[in-house]
Design an enzyme around this catalytic site. Structure first.
Site, PDB file in Angstrom:
ATOM      1  N   SER A 137       1.070   3.245  10.666  1.00  0.00           N
ATOM      2  CA  SER A 137       1.869   4.237  10.215  1.00  0.00           C
ATOM      3  C   SER A 137       2.238   5.269  11.153  1.00  0.00           C
ATOM      4  O   SER A 137       1.657   5.740  12.147  1.00  0.00           O
ATOM      5  CB  SER A 137       0.500   5.140   9.273  1.00  0.00           C
ATOM      6  OG  SER A 137       1.374   6.535   8.842  1.00  0.00           O
ATOM      7  N   ASN A 197       2.726   8.230  10.691  1.00  0.00           N
ATOM      8  CA  ASN A 197       2.542   9.806  10.245  1.00  0.00           C
ATOM      9  C   ASN A 197       1.209  10.312  10.536  1.00  0.00           C
ATOM     10  O   ASN A 197       0.867  11.379  10.107  1.00  0.00           O
ATOM     11  CB  ASN A 197       2.749   9.946   8.584  1.00  0.00           C
ATOM     12  CG  ASN A 197       4.246   9.548   8.566  1.00  0.00           C
ATOM     13  OD1 ASN A 197       5.188   9.676   9.053  1.00  0.00           O
ATOM     14  ND2 ASN A 197       4.081   8.640   7.234  1.00  0.00           N
ATOM     15  N   THR A 198       0.260   9.627  11.440  1.00  0.00           N
ATOM     16  CA  THR A 198      -0.761  10.183  12.157  1.00  0.00           C
ATOM     17  C   THR A 198      -0.600  10.055  13.613  1.00  0.00           C
ATOM     18  O   THR A 198      -0.293   8.993  14.139  1.00  0.00           O
ATOM     19  CB  THR A 198      -2.164   9.408  11.649  1.00  0.00           C
ATOM     20  OG1 THR A 198      -1.994   9.449  10.184  1.00  0.00           O
ATOM     21  CG2 THR A 198      -3.531  10.055  12.482  1.00  0.00           C
ATOM     22  N   ASN A 209       8.815   9.293   4.188  1.00  0.00           N
ATOM     23  CA  ASN A 209       7.495   9.918   3.938  1.00  0.00           C
ATOM     24  C   ASN A 209       6.786  10.316   5.062  1.00  0.00           C
ATOM     25  O   ASN A 209       6.905   9.436   6.180  1.00  0.00           O
ATOM     26  CB  ASN A 209       6.611   8.981   2.858  1.00  0.00           C
ATOM     27  CG  ASN A 209       5.681   8.148   3.516  1.00  0.00           C
ATOM     28  OD1 ASN A 209       4.702   8.662   4.172  1.00  0.00           O
ATOM     29  ND2 ASN A 209       6.020   6.895   3.959  1.00  0.00           N
ATOM     30  N   GLY A 263      12.505   1.114   2.374  1.00  0.00           N
ATOM     31  CA  GLY A 263      13.549   0.815   1.624  1.00  0.00           C
ATOM     32  C   GLY A 263      14.952  -0.087   2.282  1.00  0.00           C
ATOM     33  O   GLY A 263      14.443  -0.728   3.163  1.00  0.00           O
ATOM     34  N   GLY A 281      12.207  -3.376   2.823  1.00  0.00           N
ATOM     35  CA  GLY A 281      13.366  -3.376   2.216  1.00  0.00           C
ATOM     36  C   GLY A 281      13.776  -4.362   1.150  1.00  0.00           C
ATOM     37  O   GLY A 281      15.109  -4.688   0.668  1.00  0.00           O
ATOM     38  N   LYS A 285      -1.572  -4.690   9.726  1.00  0.00           N
ATOM     39  CA  LYS A 285      -0.291  -4.263   9.250  1.00  0.00           C
ATOM     40  C   LYS A 285       0.612  -3.629  10.597  1.00  0.00           C
ATOM     41  O   LYS A 285      -0.227  -2.749  11.087  1.00  0.00           O
ATOM     42  CB  LYS A 285      -0.087  -3.252   8.173  1.00  0.00           C
ATOM     43  CG  LYS A 285       1.064  -2.856   7.416  1.00  0.00           C
ATOM     44  CD  LYS A 285       0.965  -2.159   6.310  1.00  0.00           C
ATOM     45  CE  LYS A 285       2.490  -1.872   5.655  1.00  0.00           C
ATOM     46  NZ  LYS A 285       2.136  -1.419   4.390  1.00  0.00           N
ATOM     47  N   LYS A 344      -2.602   5.387  -3.799  1.00  0.00           N
ATOM     48  CA  LYS A 344      -3.500   5.776  -2.806  1.00  0.00           C
ATOM     49  C   LYS A 344      -4.857   5.827  -3.128  1.00  0.00           C
ATOM     50  O   LYS A 344      -5.734   5.425  -2.126  1.00  0.00           O
ATOM     51  CB  LYS A 344      -2.787   7.271  -2.038  1.00  0.00           C
ATOM     52  CG  LYS A 344      -1.654   6.865  -1.410  1.00  0.00           C
ATOM     53  CD  LYS A 344      -1.144   8.345  -1.019  1.00  0.00           C
ATOM     54  CE  LYS A 344       0.299   8.423  -0.277  1.00  0.00           C
ATOM     55  NZ  LYS A 344       0.144   7.608   1.007  1.00  0.00           N
ATOM     56  N   PHE A 378      -1.870   9.767   5.391  1.00  0.00           N
ATOM     57  CA  PHE A 378      -3.103   9.073   4.799  1.00  0.00           C
ATOM     58  C   PHE A 378      -3.649  10.489   4.013  1.00  0.00           C
ATOM     59  O   PHE A 378      -5.067  10.671   4.108  1.00  0.00           O
ATOM     60  CB  PHE A 378      -3.771   8.923   5.948  1.00  0.00           C
ATOM     61  CG  PHE A 378      -3.536   7.654   6.788  1.00  0.00           C
ATOM     62  CD1 PHE A 378      -2.711   6.605   6.048  1.00  0.00           C
ATOM     63  CD2 PHE A 378      -4.183   7.231   8.064  1.00  0.00           C
ATOM     64  CE1 PHE A 378      -2.358   5.568   6.696  1.00  0.00           C
ATOM     65  CE2 PHE A 378      -3.707   6.170   8.934  1.00  0.00           C
ATOM     66  CZ  PHE A 378      -2.991   5.243   7.990  1.00  0.00           C
ATOM     67  N   ALA A 411      -3.668   4.036   1.669  1.00  0.00           N
ATOM     68  CA  ALA A 411      -4.734   3.850   2.455  1.00  0.00           C
ATOM     69  C   ALA A 411      -5.787   4.854   2.208  1.00  0.00           C
ATOM     70  O   ALA A 411      -5.686   5.876   1.835  1.00  0.00           O
ATOM     71  CB  ALA A 411      -4.455   4.009   3.982  1.00  0.00           C
ATOM     72  N   ASN A 440       5.368  -2.000   8.485  1.00  0.00           N
ATOM     73  CA  ASN A 440       5.227  -0.951   7.821  1.00  0.00           C
ATOM     74  C   ASN A 440       6.821  -0.219   7.997  1.00  0.00           C
ATOM     75  O   ASN A 440       7.609  -0.667   8.317  1.00  0.00           O
ATOM     76  CB  ASN A 440       4.316  -0.161   8.659  1.00  0.00           C
ATOM     77  CG  ASN A 440       3.548   0.927   7.797  1.00  0.00           C
ATOM     78  OD1 ASN A 440       4.141   1.622   7.002  1.00  0.00           O
ATOM     79  ND2 ASN A 440       2.305   1.320   8.071  1.00  0.00           N
ATOM     80  N   ALA A 465       0.686  -1.120  -0.045  1.00  0.00           N
ATOM     81  CA  ALA A 465      -0.079  -0.158   0.155  1.00  0.00           C
ATOM     82  C   ALA A 465       0.884   1.248  -0.078  1.00  0.00           C
ATOM     83  O   ALA A 465       2.019   1.208   0.455  1.00  0.00           O
ATOM     84  CB  ALA A 465      -0.833   0.101   1.193  1.00  0.00           C
TER      85      ALA A 465
END
Length: 353
Positions: free
Chosen positions: A173, A175-176, A110, A261, A290, A211, A65, A114, A85, A240, A61
């Site tokens: 994630s 990032n939230t 990143n 990565g 990776g 996940k 998006k 979302f 997502a 993740n 994912a």
């Protein structure tokens, strides 16, 4: 990699990463990217949570998006594709810039947060997608400003569930804000109960995956394994992105966000092997993090993954990486004496524990 693909990647790497991401999707939709079609063999064909896959190499994912390029992605050589997502309501995500190439490290950071067009728009595209042998799933997310983030996952499933082959609960994630708090035993059990209740009301039963983050300790992984087995989940996706920055060289290494990565390979594979041991083969595992070669995919499977996914490696190696990994994995399995993917699962787990 063809000369055309090399030139295309070089061009994309001269512009802003997020714009390059968008242009790559446009190129796919426009038919400018050569696609191999379905890649399979007697050795590669496998199953995941009851789904038949032409091969065990999936798209993670985050690339598509908003489910705008499903048709070409299912012809790109993947054995299964995950989009999203998706959140219940559209949201812009975090401020730009929010995507960074770490070229020296063959990595990406990143902090999208979302960003997506919302479950209704994504459901409409999923409903219109062509049917075929490559299963398509959706990563479920929560709105940043939601009063009940746990309920958001169930809401997205209710809207999009009728149009997908599987769904993934993404509580990992970074990032939230505070999203990863939902990985704790009590919060995760309650969240999954809500998702499973919605699934039971769908016209057909679809597999539900979870996940998880790679930045979890042994006790936390044990809790997740217990909850996953008790809740009726169909698989765990490990893992993740990571918050770790250990060993990075690139100038953007200090940027906030999730790292994916090559530098994630070892950490994510160790988590995968631990989960394989904890779940004792009772739950399929999806190995992510990776992968940039057929050998990496082979190592994930031997560490305990039934199937694998990747995305970041395409930033550096292009879409032609997909059939190269699938066909190379077929050759690696043959060299190892494995007649099927399933025969190789977990056979090298001890090296990662």
């Amino acid at each position: 990699m063809s000369l055309t693909e090399r030139l295309g990647l070089a061009l994309l790497h001269r512009i802003d990463p997020e714009r390059g991401h968008g242009l790559s999707l446009t190129a796919l939709r426009s038919g400018l990217v050569p696609l191999p079609g379905v890649v399979t063999s007697a050795r590669l064909a496998c199953t995941l949570a009851g789904m038949s896959l032409p091969n065990p190499v999936g798209l993670a994912a985050g690339y598509d998006k908003n489910a705008t390029a499903i048709a070409p992605l299912t012809r790109a050589g993947f054995g299964f594709v995950e989009v999203g997502a998706a959140t219940p309501r559209p949201q812009p995500g975090n401020p730009q810039p929010r995507l960074f190439r770490l070229t020296e490290d063959r990595a990406v950071i990143n902090r999208f947060g979302f960003n997506n067009e919302g479950a209704e728009a994504i459901a409409a595209r999923l409903a219109a997608r062509p049917q075929g042998p490559v299963p398509v799933g959706l990563n479920l997310g929560a709105n940043k400003d939601s009063a009940d983030r746990a309920a958001d996952f169930a809401r997205v499933l209710a809207i999009c569930g009728p149009h997908v082959d599987f769904a993934t609960v993404n509580v990992s994630s970074p990032n939230t804000e505070r999203l990863r708090d939902l990985q704790g035993r009590a919060a995760l059990s309650a969240l999954l109960a809500g998702v499973m209740e919605v699934r039971s009301g769908l016209a057909r039963r679809i597999p539900v995956f979870l996940k998880i983050a790679p930045d979890l300790g042994g006790d936390e992984l044990a809790e997740i394994a217990e909850v996953a087995l008790a809740s009726g989940l169909d698989a765990i996706i490990a893992t993740n992105t990571t918050l770790s920055r250990e060993g990075l060289k690139s100038v953007s290494k200090a940027e906030a966000g999730g790292l994916s990565g090559v530098p994630l390979f070892e950490k994510s594979t160790r988590v995968l092997a631990q989960l394989s041991q904890l779940t004792e083969g009772k739950l399929p595992l999806v190995g992510v993090g990776g992968i940039s070669s057929a050998e990496d995919a082979y190592q994930k499977i031997r560490a305990g993954a039934s199937v694998v996914q990747f995305y970041s490696a395409m930033v550096y190696q292009g879409m032609s990486l997909v059939p190269r990994v699938a066909r190379g994995l077929d050759a690696a399995l043959a060299r190892g004496g494995f007649a099927t993917v399933a025969a190789a699962v977990g056979t090298g787990r001890g090296a990662w524990l």
